[in-house]
Every structure is written in structure tokens, then in C-alpha cells.
Design a protein around this motif. Structure first.
Motif, PDB file in Angstrom:
ATOM      1  N   PHE A 136       1.023  -1.117  -0.105  1.00 31.82           N
ATOM      2  CA  PHE A 136       0.050  -0.098  -0.110  1.00 31.82           C
ATOM      3  C   PHE A 136       0.854   1.000   0.089  1.00 31.82           C
ATOM      4  N   GLY A 158       0.942   5.713  -1.633  1.00 28.04           N
ATOM      5  CA  GLY A 158       0.493   6.663  -2.373  1.00 28.04           C
ATOM      6  C   GLY A 158       1.238   8.031  -2.555  1.00 28.04           C
ATOM      7  N   ILE A 159       0.454   9.016  -3.056  1.00 30.78           N
ATOM      8  CA  ILE A 159       1.377  10.240  -3.643  1.00 30.78           C
ATOM      9  C   ILE A 159       0.342  11.206  -3.507  1.00 30.78           C
ATOM     10  N   GLN A 160       0.871  12.586  -3.107  1.00 31.72           N
ATOM     11  CA  GLN A 160       0.019  13.609  -3.103  1.00 31.72           C
ATOM     12  C   GLN A 160       0.091  14.030  -4.679  1.00 31.72           C
ATOM     13  N   PHE A 219      -2.762   5.133  -4.317  1.00 33.32           N
ATOM     14  CA  PHE A 219      -3.822   6.036  -4.137  1.00 33.32           C
ATOM     15  C   PHE A 219      -3.312   7.637  -4.203  1.00 33.32           C
ATOM     16  N   ALA A 235      -3.381  11.103  -2.833  1.00 33.67           N
ATOM     17  CA  ALA A 235      -3.448  11.709  -1.347  1.00 33.67           C
ATOM     18  C   ALA A 235      -4.246  13.113  -1.606  1.00 33.67           C
ATOM     19  N   HIS A 272      -4.708  14.636   1.963  1.00 31.42           N
ATOM     20  CA  HIS A 272      -3.426  15.263   2.578  1.00 31.42           C
ATOM     21  C   HIS A 272      -3.026  16.465   1.900  1.00 31.42           C
ATOM     22  N   TYR A 325      -1.174  15.343   9.924  1.00 31.91           N
ATOM     23  CA  TYR A 325      -1.172  14.451   8.891  1.00 31.91           C
ATOM     24  C   TYR A 325      -0.458  13.081   8.942  1.00 31.91           C
ATOM     25  N   GLN A 379      -2.268   9.645   7.602  1.00 33.48           N
ATOM     26  CA  GLN A 379      -1.451   8.528   6.853  1.00 33.48           C
ATOM     27  C   GLN A 379      -1.616   7.112   7.306  1.00 33.48           C
ATOM     28  N   ASP A 418      -4.955   5.685   6.392  1.00 33.30           N
ATOM     29  CA  ASP A 418      -4.659   4.998   4.837  1.00 33.30           C
ATOM     30  C   ASP A 418      -4.234   3.737   4.740  1.00 33.30           C
ATOM     31  N   ILE A 419      -3.204   3.691   5.614  1.00 29.31           N
ATOM     32  CA  ILE A 419      -2.596   2.022   5.568  1.00 29.31           C
ATOM     33  C   ILE A 419      -3.282   1.182   6.264  1.00 29.31           C
ATOM     34  N   ILE A 453       4.980  -1.396   3.086  1.00 29.97           N
ATOM     35  CA  ILE A 453       4.724   0.013   2.784  1.00 29.97           C
ATOM     36  C   ILE A 453       5.930   0.657   1.837  1.00 29.97           C
ATOM     37  N   VAL A 466       8.070   3.272   0.540  1.00 28.62           N
ATOM     38  CA  VAL A 466       8.135   4.443   0.628  1.00 28.62           C
ATOM     39  C   VAL A 466       9.797   4.820   0.953  1.00 28.62           C
ATOM     40  N   GLN A 509       9.639   9.205   4.340  1.00 30.11           N
ATOM     41  CA  GLN A 509       8.448   8.743   4.898  1.00 30.11           C
ATOM     42  C   GLN A 509       8.532   7.675   6.012  1.00 30.11           C
TER      43      GLN A 509
HETATM   44  N1  TRP Z   1       2.943  11.392   2.693  1.00 29.62           N
HETATM   45  C1  TRP Z   1       3.269  10.642   1.497  1.00 29.62           C
HETATM   46  C2  TRP Z   1       4.171  11.471   0.605  1.00 29.62           C
HETATM   47  O1  TRP Z   1       3.977  12.807   0.806  1.00 29.62           O
HETATM   48  C3  TRP Z   1       1.691  10.372   0.867  1.00 29.62           C
HETATM   49  C4  TRP Z   1       1.041   9.505   1.494  1.00 29.62           C
HETATM   50  C5  TRP Z   1      -0.176   9.432   2.360  1.00 29.62           C
HETATM   51  C6  TRP Z   1       1.148   8.022   1.819  1.00 29.62           C
HETATM   52  N2  TRP Z   1      -0.537   8.420   2.742  1.00 29.62           N
HETATM   53  C7  TRP Z   1       0.328   7.586   2.622  1.00 29.62           C
HETATM   54  C8  TRP Z   1       2.248   7.225   1.579  1.00 29.62           C
HETATM   55  C9  TRP Z   1       0.182   6.149   2.908  1.00 29.62           C
HETATM   56  C10 TRP Z   1       2.348   5.797   1.844  1.00 29.62           C
HETATM   57  C11 TRP Z   1       1.256   5.393   2.632  1.00 29.62           C
HETATM   58  O2  TRP Z   1       4.721  11.046  -0.153  1.00 29.62           O
END
Ligand code: TRP
Length: 328
Positions: A7, A9-11, A42, A44, A47, A131, A135, A138-139, A147, A149, A153
Motif C-alpha cells: 500500500f 500513495g502520492i500527493q 492512491f 492523497a 493530505h 497529517y 497517513q 490510509d494504511i 509500505i 516509501v 516517509q
Molecule cells: N505522505 C506521503 C508522501 O508525501 C503520501 C502518503 C499519504 C502515503 N498517505 C500514505 C504514502 C500512505 C504511503 C502510505 O509521499
């Protein structure tokens, strides 16, 4: 047996650049294609509300980044690709997690400290502070176990592990603790200030965007800083060679590295080869991206479909959490 859940994600920022691609998107596409995981990715958008983007821009960027992600090889048939706000549960779970998370733990988050001290001094909102809790929601909403990242992160994923534990201690064993799958963070530097990380915040000419047309690439790379005054080994040249190692042919890379060592290197030639290499590496990306951008309806349909799949998983979790905390 169920596959481990990957899992991430990206803004919805602007165009993806080469740093995003190598550090986040390419590794994810590889995990997706390995067939060993159940992958969720996903956008974000919730965020992104903590930043300073306006509404029109945000709306545009969400579709835009979706197109770029797909054009990079994230395949909506293999990966559940969705927009955070399309799924109910993220914000609610974040609220519940807010109530098990000590303030002092969030005060330790380095990203919060950085953001509140420089980028947006004028807008240090509470959302920026919580924030990492969103996050974690989300996870854990998807019971993500791996995860992927970058280094920046890691602390947030560690906090997610703690939040899972704090929740379990208070309401009963339910969440398992996700693990960071640390992706290699390529040390790609700014073209114009090669001692600093490549980042869009410095200006368009500092970064190579995946969508840059060959003519744009040529112009930007031509301007890249090479040997520093007085000669000697230059971080700028090293940066260009590093890029060539990712996007050029093995032979070209070898040749320029040798020429650099012997002092016979011609920077103009290196730049020309690099521009052409990056241009052709992303040729099909640009084509696919433009195609997707021209059909917003098709793109929206992909995201609706992704949200449906994500919602099914999220609903199970949120129902159970409500039951565990005693609100339903
Ligand atoms: N904070 C992450 C970023 O800026 C984006 C993100 C939001 C994310 N929720 C997440 C990444 C959950 C991994 C899992 O890159």
C-alpha cells in the motif's frame, strides 16, 4: 493464502519528475508486476489540503497525476488505483486514531518540523500536524502490510505501527503492524544546484519532468551546471552521469565515465547523449499520458472503478472499528 498487501500513495503535485519516478513509481510498478502482492496505490488529495494549492488547481492535478501514474505503468487492472477522498473511511479512521495518539509523538515528526518552519510558515494548520495520523489511517484501513516509501516517509510508517499498537491496547487486538519496504532513494540532484536534491520547489529548470518534450529536455540539460570553477571533480557532472546510468545505454555510460576519468570528456556531448536517452526512455510515457489527458471521462471511469474496489475493503474495516470502539 492471501497475498501480502502493498500500500502506498502520492500527493497530487504537478508533473512527476525523475526523482519521483525512480524513488517511488518505478519500484511500485515492479512490485505490481511481480504478481506477489495485492497492490493498492492512491492519490492523497485529503493530505494535499494541508498545503497551499487552490481548489481549481487541485481538481486538475488529481486527474493529471492519475494519467501520469497510468502512463508510467501502474495498471488499474492489476493495482487498485484510487483517489483518497472517493473512499469513505479515511477521514473517520483518522479521527479515531487522533484520539489514541499522544500530541508529543506528533511533535517529534521531522516532516512537521520542517514544513512548519520553512515552506509554509504562514499556514501551519492543524491538518499539517495530524497529517501522519491520516497517513496511518490510509494504511490500516486496507490492512497494508508492506509500505514502499522513501527515507523521508519512514518515520510516518513507524508511527503507523505505534498507532496500530495504541489502538489495539485500548480496544483489543485488531490491526497488525505494517512494515516499511524501503525503496532506494536515488541521489538525483538539481540540474542548476547540483549540491541539492532535485526538487520542483526550486523552479522548473532544476528538475527533469517525465512529460518534458525532447526540445525542453535539450534546453534544460544544456543549462545544467557541470564543472565548477577551477575544475576538479564536479557534482554536476556526477549527477549527469548518474542520470545516464539510469536512462542511457550501458555503453554510453561506460564511455563517458572513462572519458571523465581521463579528462577527455566533452560536456556538450554528454548532455546531448543524456537528452536523447531520457527523451526516448519516456517517449511512450508521453504518448500514453497525452492520450489519457484527452479523455477525461475514461480517466474518471478508471478512478471510479478503483474507488469501488477500495471501498469494499475499507467498509469492512471501518465497520469493525466502529464496533470495537462502541459507536455502532
Ligand atoms: N505522505 C506521503 C508522501 O508525501 C503520501 C502518503 C499519504 C502515503 N498517505 C500514505 C504514502 C500512505 C504511503 C502510505 O509521499
Amino acid at each position: 493464502m492471501a497475498k501480502p498487501i502493498v500500500f502506498s500513495g502520492i500527493q497530487p503535485t504537478g508533473n512527476l519528475h525523475i526523482g519521483n519516478y525512480l524513488g517511488a513509481i518505478k519500484p511500485l510498478v515492479e512490485l505490481q508486476n511481480s504478481g506477489e502482492y495485492d497492490v493498492y496505490y492512491f492519490i492523497a488529495d485529503l493530505h494535499s489540503l494541508t498545503g497551499n494549492m487552490d481548489a481549481t488547481e487541485r481538481k486538475e492535478k488529481i486527474l493529471h497525476i492519475a494519467a501520469e501514474l497510468i502512463a508510467c505503468g501502474i495498471d488499474p487492472k492489476k493495482t487498485t488505483l484510487f483517489v483518497q477522498s472517493h473512499v469513505e473511511g479515511h477521514a473517520e479512521l483518522a479521527w479515531i486514531f487522533n484520539t489514541v495518539t499522544p500530541v508529543a509523538e506528533l511533535e517529534r515528526m521531522t516532516q512537521f518540523k520542517d514544513k512548519s518552519s520553512d515552506q509554509q510558515k504562514k499556514n501551519v494548520n492543524v491538518g499539517l500536524f495530524t497529517y501522519p495520523v491520516l497517513q496511518a489511517a490510509d494504511i490500516l484501513l486496507y490492512h497494508g502490510t508492506r509500505i514502499p516509501v522513501g527515507e523521508d516517509q519512514k518515520q510516518h510508517v513507524e508511527l503507523t505501527r505505534n498507532i496500530a499498537r495504541w489502538f489495539n491496547n485500548r480496544y483489543g487486538e485488531y490491526f497488525s503492524e505494517p512494515e516499511v519496504l524501503l525503496t532506494e532513494t536515488p541521489r538525483i540532484k538539481s540540474l542548476l544546484e547540483p549540491t541539492k536534491k532535485m526538487s520542483k520547489s526550486k523552479g522548473a529548470n532544476h528538475v527533469i519532468e517525465l512529460a518534458d518534450a525532447p526540445a525542453v529536455l535539450e534546453k534544460k540539460i544544456k543549462k545544467a551546471v557541470t564543472a565548477s570553477e577551477g575544475g576538479g571533480s564536479s557534482v554536476g557532472v556526477e549527477n549527469l552521469l548518474l542520470l545516464l546510468s539510469y536512462f542511457g545505454s550501458v555503453d554510453d555510460h561506460k564511455r563517458f565515465v572513462e572519458e571523465e576519468k581521463s579528462g577527455s570528456i566533452k560536456y556538450g556531448e554528454l548532455k546531448e547523449t543524456l537528452s536523447v536517452s531520457i527523451g526516448s526512455y519516456f517517449a511512450s510515457f508521453r504518448e500514453k499520458r497525452d492520450e489519457l489527458m484527452q479523455d477525461h471521462n475514461a480517466l474518471a471511469a478508471i478512478l471510479v472503478d478503483g474507488a469501488k474496489k477500495a471501498q469494499a475493503a475499507a467498509s469492512d474495516t471501518i465497520e469493525e472499528v466502529r464496533r470495537l470502539v462502541g459507536i455502532r
